[in-house]
Write a protein that holds these residues in place. Structure first.
Motif, PDB file in Angstrom:
ATOM      1  N   VAL A 184       0.824  -1.211   0.000  1.00  0.00           N
ATOM      2  CA  VAL A 184       0.000   0.000   0.000  1.00  0.00           C
ATOM      3  C   VAL A 184       0.855   1.257   0.000  1.00  0.00           C
ATOM      4  CG1 VAL A 184      -1.548   1.371   1.473  1.00  0.00           C
ATOM      5  CG2 VAL A 184      -2.067  -1.036   0.990  1.00  0.00           C
ATOM      6  N   MET A 185       1.928   1.244   0.762  1.00  0.00           N
ATOM      7  CA  MET A 185       2.762   2.444   0.876  1.00  0.00           C
ATOM      8  C   MET A 185       3.473   2.805  -0.422  1.00  0.00           C
ATOM      9  SD  MET A 185       4.322   2.509   4.747  1.00  0.00           S
ATOM     10  CE  MET A 185       4.672   0.767   4.973  1.00  0.00           C
ATOM     11  N   GLU A 186       3.484   1.887  -1.374  1.00  0.00           N
ATOM     12  CA  GLU A 186       4.089   2.175  -2.680  1.00  0.00           C
ATOM     13  C   GLU A 186       3.093   2.815  -3.651  1.00  0.00           C
ATOM     14  OE1 GLU A 186       5.530  -1.538  -4.108  1.00  0.00           O
ATOM     15  OE2 GLU A 186       7.202  -1.644  -2.689  1.00  0.00           O
ATOM     16  N   ILE A 187       1.821   2.874  -3.259  1.00  0.00           N
ATOM     17  CA  ILE A 187       0.764   3.329  -4.170  1.00  0.00           C
ATOM     18  C   ILE A 187       0.112   4.606  -3.641  1.00  0.00           C
ATOM     19  CG2 ILE A 187      -1.442   2.709  -5.255  1.00  0.00           C
ATOM     20  CD1 ILE A 187      -0.661  -0.238  -4.889  1.00  0.00           C
ATOM     21  N   THR A 188      -0.002   5.593  -4.509  1.00  0.00           N
ATOM     22  CA  THR A 188      -0.734   6.822  -4.162  1.00  0.00           C
ATOM     23  C   THR A 188      -1.885   7.078  -5.137  1.00  0.00           C
ATOM     24  OG1 THR A 188       0.822   8.136  -5.474  1.00  0.00           O
ATOM     25  CG2 THR A 188       1.276   7.933  -3.109  1.00  0.00           C
ATOM     26  N   ASP A 189      -1.912   6.352  -6.248  1.00  0.00           N
ATOM     27  CA  ASP A 189      -2.950   6.538  -7.258  1.00  0.00           C
ATOM     28  C   ASP A 189      -4.193   5.710  -6.900  1.00  0.00           C
ATOM     29  OD1 ASP A 189      -3.732   7.376 -10.159  1.00  0.00           O
ATOM     30  OD2 ASP A 189      -4.060   5.206 -10.117  1.00  0.00           O
ATOM     31  N   PHE A 190      -5.349   6.339  -6.953  1.00  0.00           N
ATOM     32  CA  PHE A 190      -6.605   5.688  -6.549  1.00  0.00           C
ATOM     33  C   PHE A 190      -6.889   4.442  -7.383  1.00  0.00           C
ATOM     34  CE2 PHE A 190     -11.106   4.899  -6.453  1.00  0.00           C
ATOM     35  CZ  PHE A 190     -11.510   5.225  -5.170  1.00  0.00           C
ATOM     36  N   ASP A 191      -6.759   4.539  -8.691  1.00  0.00           N
ATOM     37  CA  ASP A 191      -7.081   3.412  -9.570  1.00  0.00           C
ATOM     38  C   ASP A 191      -6.130   2.238  -9.336  1.00  0.00           C
ATOM     39  OD1 ASP A 191      -9.177   4.852 -10.675  1.00  0.00           O
ATOM     40  OD2 ASP A 191      -7.943   5.664 -12.298  1.00  0.00           O
ATOM     41  N   GLU A 192      -4.883   2.532  -9.080  1.00  0.00           N
ATOM     42  CA  GLU A 192      -3.917   1.464  -8.787  1.00  0.00           C
ATOM     43  C   GLU A 192      -4.261   0.775  -7.461  1.00  0.00           C
ATOM     44  OE1 GLU A 192       0.266   2.335  -9.067  1.00  0.00           O
ATOM     45  OE2 GLU A 192      -0.076   3.783 -10.677  1.00  0.00           O
ATOM     46  N   MET A 193      -4.710   1.571  -6.498  1.00  0.00           N
ATOM     47  CA  MET A 193      -5.079   0.993  -5.204  1.00  0.00           C
ATOM     48  C   MET A 193      -6.306   0.097  -5.370  1.00  0.00           C
ATOM     49  SD  MET A 193      -3.857   1.077  -2.080  1.00  0.00           S
ATOM     50  CE  MET A 193      -3.077   2.676  -1.791  1.00  0.00           C
ATOM     51  N   GLU A 194      -7.273   0.549  -6.153  1.00  0.00           N
ATOM     52  CA  GLU A 194      -8.449  -0.285  -6.438  1.00  0.00           C
ATOM     53  C   GLU A 194      -8.036  -1.610  -7.071  1.00  0.00           C
ATOM     54  OE1 GLU A 194     -12.704   1.836  -7.188  1.00  0.00           O
ATOM     55  OE2 GLU A 194     -11.292   1.887  -8.861  1.00  0.00           O
ATOM     56  N   ASP A 195      -7.122  -1.531  -8.012  1.00  0.00           N
ATOM     57  CA  ASP A 195      -6.668  -2.735  -8.711  1.00  0.00           C
ATOM     58  C   ASP A 195      -5.994  -3.712  -7.753  1.00  0.00           C
ATOM     59  OD1 ASP A 195      -5.919  -4.165 -11.344  1.00  0.00           O
ATOM     60  OD2 ASP A 195      -3.999  -3.949 -10.327  1.00  0.00           O
ATOM     61  N   LEU A 196      -5.220  -3.201  -6.816  1.00  0.00           N
ATOM     62  CA  LEU A 196      -4.528  -4.070  -5.866  1.00  0.00           C
ATOM     63  C   LEU A 196      -5.519  -4.964  -5.132  1.00  0.00           C
ATOM     64  CD1 LEU A 196      -2.036  -4.958  -4.168  1.00  0.00           C
ATOM     65  CD2 LEU A 196      -2.554  -3.044  -2.636  1.00  0.00           C
ATOM     66  N   CYS A 236      -8.413   6.727   1.506  1.00  0.00           N
ATOM     67  CA  CYS A 236      -7.610   6.883   2.724  1.00  0.00           C
ATOM     68  C   CYS A 236      -6.295   6.115   2.613  1.00  0.00           C
ATOM     69  CB  CYS A 236      -8.400   6.422   3.942  1.00  0.00           C
ATOM     70  SG  CYS A 236      -9.821   7.476   4.335  1.00  0.00           S
ATOM     71  N   LEU A 237      -6.339   4.912   2.039  1.00  0.00           N
ATOM     72  CA  LEU A 237      -5.115   4.120   1.868  1.00  0.00           C
ATOM     73  C   LEU A 237      -4.116   4.839   0.968  1.00  0.00           C
ATOM     74  CD1 LEU A 237      -6.596   0.527   1.471  1.00  0.00           C
ATOM     75  CD2 LEU A 237      -5.206   1.361   3.372  1.00  0.00           C
TER      76      LEU A 237
END
Length: 305
Positions: A184-196, A236-237
């Motif tokens: 999570v700490m490597e991601i700041t983009d919303f769409d990338e976080m959703e994909d994870l 938030c993540l």
């Protein structure tokens, strides 16, 4: 229903009252009344404007309405005045802005009800309109979540909803949460976080490790969980920068378990550092394997009934 003679207009002649133009005008009023009820399948007589009652027989004669069970009517699909995508999107955006502008707003009590209840007709004009509205609502939700963000989550506990504690075993706290936090700490983009979280499931050890104490022996199958953050939790993540904060957000997430690849063939499995399916298999004793075999036989018997 409480109708009396004062509810009817006798100033017009019968011919004027039931002219094609007048009947169409009154039917448009009925269409609007249905539209305000999200184009439901039934409207009780007591719910409709009283000045339309005397036109119901005429509407039915022309095929514009049909009687429903009990004291109600329906407008068939082909005669509805459907919501356009623009109408629904505008209505939803305005409702969202109203709750965001409340000085006491919080996500769970104010924003979530808008997400669950606004701009969702019972009958849609077509699939294209529904998909367009769904995409637009997701973007509006995403913007609202980012507007409130992590600060809101941390400072307004009521915004979080109910603790789900999907990762609450000692093994998950030791191995799984640090791995998720690392990703999570490597991601700041919303769409990338959703994909994870949409396309990955996390290995959570053995079921007998994660289910805790039980009076019935638990077969030690591998446990995989797909965490399901809300749009707010995802936003938030994207802002979270430390494991403690990430763990707090994870506490409120729901999750799915079981045969995850059947729900989504694109699911990829993530193992904590130092773990793999081979290492899981190496933890199984002869007794563990026997318990799994016994459980599989039990399931076969259940499914053969």
């Amino acid at each position: 229903m409480g109708l009396d003679l004062f509810d009817f207009d006798f100033t017009e002649s019968n011919a004027e009252m039931f002219s094609d133009e007048k009947v169409l005008e009154k039917f448009k009023q009925l269409q609007q009344a249905f539209k305000e009820k999200q184009n439901a399948y039934n409207m009780r007589l007591e719910e409709m404007p009283k000045d339309l009652i005397m036109y119901l027989d005429e509407f039915q004669k022309r095929g514009w309405t049909e009687k429903e069970f009990g004291s109600g009517i329906n407008i068939p699909d082909e005669y509805l005045d459907y919501h356009t995508a623009d109408e629904l999107i505008k209505e939803y955006e305005e409702a969202m802005n109203r709750v965001l502008n409340r000085p006491d707003t919080n996500w769970y009590n104010h924003v979530l009800p808008v997400m669950n209840g606004k701009s969702s007709p019972i009958r849609w004009q077509n699939k294209k309109v529904r998909q367009e509205v769904s995409r637009a609502k997701h973007e509006i939700n995403k913007k609202a979540a980012q507007t409130l963000g992590l600060k809101h989550f941390l400072e307004v506990p009521e915004s979080r909803g109910k603790r789900m504690k999907c990762l609450d075993s000692k093994w998950e706290k030791k191995y799984v949460i640090p791995k998720i936090a690392e990703l999570v700490m490597e991601i700041t983009d919303f769409d990338e976080m959703e994909d994870l979280f949409r396309n990955h499931a996390f290995f959570c050890g053995r079921q007998d490790w994660t289910f805790g104490q039980s009076t019935v022996p638990i077969a030690p199958y591998p446990e995989f969980k797909r965490l399901m953050p809300t749009v707010f939790e995802t936003a938030c993540l994207c802002e979270a920068e430390d494991e403690k904060t990430i763990k707090l957000i994870l506490d409120y997430m729901g999750c799915a378990t079981g045969n995850l690849e059947r729900m989504n063939p694109n699911i990829k499995y993530i193992y904590p550092d130092g773990w793999s399916m081979n290492k899981y298999e190496a933890t199984l004793t002869d007794e563990d394997i026997e318990r799994i075999i016994d459980d599989q036989e039990r399931l076969k018997r259940l499914h053969s009934r």
